[in-house]
Design a protein around this motif. Structure first.
Motif, PDB file in Angstrom:
ATOM      1  N   VAL A 172       0.785  -1.346   0.011  1.00 49.52           N
ATOM      2  CA  VAL A 172       0.056   0.081   0.030  1.00 49.52           C
ATOM      3  C   VAL A 172       0.980   1.079   0.095  1.00 49.52           C
ATOM      4  N   PRO A 173       0.993   1.956  -1.151  1.00 51.09           N
ATOM      5  CA  PRO A 173       1.655   3.437  -0.987  1.00 51.09           C
ATOM      6  C   PRO A 173       1.013   4.146  -0.338  1.00 51.09           C
ATOM      7  N   ASP A 174       1.883   5.255   0.086  1.00 53.63           N
ATOM      8  CA  ASP A 174       1.531   6.599   1.025  1.00 53.63           C
ATOM      9  C   ASP A 174       0.450   7.255   0.221  1.00 53.63           C
ATOM     10  N   PHE A 175      -0.450   7.659   0.836  1.00 52.17           N
ATOM     11  CA  PHE A 175      -1.634   8.554   0.186  1.00 52.17           C
ATOM     12  C   PHE A 175      -0.980   9.700  -0.432  1.00 52.17           C
ATOM     13  N   ALA A 176      -1.676  10.050  -1.647  1.00 58.10           N
ATOM     14  CA  ALA A 176      -1.141  11.092  -2.423  1.00 58.10           C
ATOM     15  C   ALA A 176      -2.408  11.695  -3.268  1.00 58.10           C
ATOM     16  N   PHE A 177      -2.335  13.111  -3.446  1.00 57.69           N
ATOM     17  CA  PHE A 177      -3.384  13.622  -4.011  1.00 57.69           C
ATOM     18  C   PHE A 177      -3.246  13.753  -5.489  1.00 57.69           C
ATOM     19  N   ASN A 178      -3.123  12.510  -6.188  1.00 51.88           N
ATOM     20  CA  ASN A 178      -2.851  12.302  -7.549  1.00 51.88           C
ATOM     21  C   ASN A 178      -3.952  12.209  -8.384  1.00 51.88           C
ATOM     22  N   GLU A 179      -3.868  11.905  -9.645  1.00 48.86           N
ATOM     23  CA  GLU A 179      -4.982  11.836 -10.650  1.00 48.86           C
ATOM     24  C   GLU A 179      -5.958  10.912  -9.990  1.00 48.86           C
ATOM     25  N   ASP A 180      -5.560   9.617  -9.675  1.00 51.42           N
ATOM     26  CA  ASP A 180      -6.490   8.676  -9.124  1.00 51.42           C
ATOM     27  C   ASP A 180      -7.402   9.308  -7.950  1.00 51.42           C
ATOM     28  N   VAL A 181      -6.878   9.905  -7.209  1.00 52.44           N
ATOM     29  CA  VAL A 181      -7.586  10.419  -5.957  1.00 52.44           C
ATOM     30  C   VAL A 181      -8.548  11.598  -6.476  1.00 52.44           C
ATOM     31  N   VAL A 182      -7.725  12.377  -7.228  1.00 48.43           N
ATOM     32  CA  VAL A 182      -8.832  13.385  -8.105  1.00 48.43           C
ATOM     33  C   VAL A 182     -10.118  13.110  -8.363  1.00 48.43           C
ATOM     34  N   ARG A 183      -9.982  11.988  -9.355  1.00 50.61           N
ATOM     35  CA  ARG A 183     -11.050  11.372  -9.926  1.00 50.61           C
ATOM     36  C   ARG A 183     -12.188  10.772  -8.878  1.00 50.61           C
ATOM     37  N   VAL A 184     -11.837  10.413  -7.736  1.00 48.42           N
ATOM     38  CA  VAL A 184     -12.896   9.899  -7.107  1.00 48.42           C
ATOM     39  C   VAL A 184     -12.969  11.043  -5.592  1.00 48.42           C
ATOM     40  N   PHE A 185     -12.324  11.982  -5.639  1.00 48.13           N
ATOM     41  CA  PHE A 185     -12.190  12.722  -4.230  1.00 48.13           C
ATOM     42  C   PHE A 185     -13.526  12.935  -3.737  1.00 48.13           C
ATOM     43  N   PRO A 186     -14.485  13.607  -4.482  1.00 45.03           N
ATOM     44  CA  PRO A 186     -15.755  14.224  -3.951  1.00 45.03           C
ATOM     45  C   PRO A 186     -16.605  12.868  -3.158  1.00 45.03           C
ATOM     46  N   ALA A 242      -7.400  30.680  -4.175  1.00 43.94           N
ATOM     47  CA  ALA A 242      -7.321  29.043  -4.141  1.00 43.94           C
ATOM     48  C   ALA A 242      -6.228  28.520  -4.084  1.00 43.94           C
ATOM     49  N   VAL A 243      -5.707  27.907  -3.312  1.00 46.79           N
ATOM     50  CA  VAL A 243      -3.987  27.313  -3.442  1.00 46.79           C
ATOM     51  C   VAL A 243      -4.079  25.785  -3.082  1.00 46.79           C
ATOM     52  N   ASP A 244      -3.329  25.091  -4.073  1.00 46.36           N
ATOM     53  CA  ASP A 244      -3.009  23.713  -3.673  1.00 46.36           C
ATOM     54  C   ASP A 244      -1.848  23.359  -4.484  1.00 46.36           C
ATOM     55  N   ASN A 245      -1.166  22.451  -4.113  1.00 47.46           N
ATOM     56  CA  ASN A 245       0.296  21.870  -4.440  1.00 47.46           C
ATOM     57  C   ASN A 245      -0.061  20.475  -5.295  1.00 47.46           C
ATOM     58  N   SER A 246      -1.171  20.331  -5.480  1.00 47.79           N
ATOM     59  CA  SER A 246      -1.263  19.066  -6.639  1.00 47.79           C
ATOM     60  C   SER A 246      -1.832  19.638  -7.848  1.00 47.79           C
ATOM     61  N   ALA A 247      -0.935  19.308  -8.837  1.00 53.05           N
ATOM     62  CA  ALA A 247      -1.244  19.810 -10.180  1.00 53.05           C
ATOM     63  C   ALA A 247      -2.590  19.346 -10.638  1.00 53.05           C
ATOM     64  N   ALA A 248      -2.862  18.040 -10.400  1.00 59.14           N
ATOM     65  CA  ALA A 248      -4.108  17.431 -10.762  1.00 59.14           C
ATOM     66  C   ALA A 248      -5.451  17.900 -10.111  1.00 59.14           C
ATOM     67  N   MET A 249      -5.347  18.267  -8.927  1.00 58.90           N
ATOM     68  CA  MET A 249      -6.371  18.906  -8.047  1.00 58.90           C
ATOM     69  C   MET A 249      -6.310  20.605  -8.628  1.00 58.90           C
ATOM     70  N   VAL A 250      -5.647  21.243  -8.941  1.00 58.47           N
ATOM     71  CA  VAL A 250      -5.736  22.463  -9.297  1.00 58.47           C
ATOM     72  C   VAL A 250      -6.354  22.488 -10.781  1.00 58.47           C
ATOM     73  N   GLU A 251      -5.991  21.629 -11.706  1.00 58.15           N
ATOM     74  CA  GLU A 251      -6.604  21.625 -13.153  1.00 58.15           C
ATOM     75  C   GLU A 251      -7.962  21.286 -12.813  1.00 58.15           C
ATOM     76  N   ARG A 252      -8.587  20.265 -12.199  1.00 57.35           N
ATOM     77  CA  ARG A 252      -9.772  20.014 -11.940  1.00 57.35           C
ATOM     78  C   ARG A 252     -10.527  20.928 -11.236  1.00 57.35           C
ATOM     79  N   CYS A 253     -10.021  21.539 -10.265  1.00 52.31           N
ATOM     80  CA  CYS A 253     -10.528  23.001  -9.492  1.00 52.31           C
ATOM     81  C   CYS A 253     -10.932  24.020 -10.634  1.00 52.31           C
TER      82      CYS A 253
END
Length: 247
Positions: A16-30, A88-99
């Motif tokens: 199990v990898p450490d949790f990261a706010f990557n594309e997979d998480v962004v897709r299901v985050f809500p 609005a500030v976030d350090n995840s590129a995937a989050m920022v794009e979807r935001c």
């Protein structure tokens, strides 16, 4: 806001990898956060209501760790002070794009919303503008513990008189029985929202080295050390809480 169901940990993982706010998480985050954080919709919507009380004309409103922009959207729906803008500030590129996509969709549905700037940046190195509202919604717990006081001190220095920091966090409890009870109730909440024992266990393994919650007392004393004069808990559901910190 369309979202895929959170099934990221539904299959057994060899490691199990450490949790990261990557594309997979962004897709299901809500779906993930709604099913994982008790009271999350109530906190987010009321952040907008609270911000409307403290927002001042011609100032910045910060959403730090904005993820997909839920808090930013609440701020824009509720705040009517002239000349305000949301940063609005976030350090995840995937989050920022979807935001940005979600906020563009909000623009098409509502008129006279506050302008917003979405930034991909590390909040630890951000140069703050004078602000009347700062929201840290389940963000500080992902900042290294040794860097939390410095960040809060810099936020306090940027806050104008009459402004407010709104801080939401998962809590740890010093009393072992209280911690065990609220942890078990949180697990029951996840089970009631359809998570399996495998999903719960693997998600816990993924996040335990990444998210470091504090006690309410630690939050209160740290905020006072950062220069805030008053800290008011306004919401708690199980082991999740939100505080208003006043300059």
């Amino acid at each position: 806001m369309s979202t895929d169901p959170d099934r990221l940990f539904a299959r057994p993982l060899d490691q199990v990898p450490d949790f990261a706010f990557n594309e997979d998480v962004v897709r299901v985050f809500p779906d993930m956060i709604k099913r994982s954080v008790p009271g999350y919709p109530t906190i987010v919507e009321n952040l907008g209501v609270l911000a409307a009380r403290f927002a001042q004309p011609d100032t910045a409103l910060y959403d730090l760790g904005a993820s997909l922009g839920a808090v930013t959207q609440a701020l824009r729906r509720h705040v009517r002070s002239d000349g305000c803008r949301v940063i609005a500030v976030d350090n995840s590129a995937a989050m920022v794009e979807r935001c940005r996509q979600y906020l563009n969709a909000q623009d098409s549905m509502f008129q006279e919303l506050l302008p917003v700037q979405v930034m991909e940046a590390d909040i630890l190195s951000l140069q703050f503008e004078p602000a009347s509202v700062v929201a840290l919604n389940f963000t500080l717990q992902f900042v290294a513990p040794g860097q939390r006081l410095e960040l809060l001190t810099r936020i306090r220095q940027a806050l104008l008189p009459g402004g407010a920091l709104i801080l939401s966090e998962k809590l740890h409890f010093a009393d072992d029985q209280e911690q065990a009870l609220l942890n078990d109730l949180h697990l029951d909440f996840k089970r009631a929202n359809g998570y399996s024992e495998l999903e719960i266990a693997q998600k816990r393994s993924a996040i335990e080295h990444v998210m470091k919650p504090d006690t309410l007392e630690t939050h209160q004393s740290r905020l006072r050390a950062a220069g805030f004069s008053k800290v008011v808990p306004w919401f708690q559901c199980l082991n999740f809480a939100s505080l208003i910190a006043l300059p």
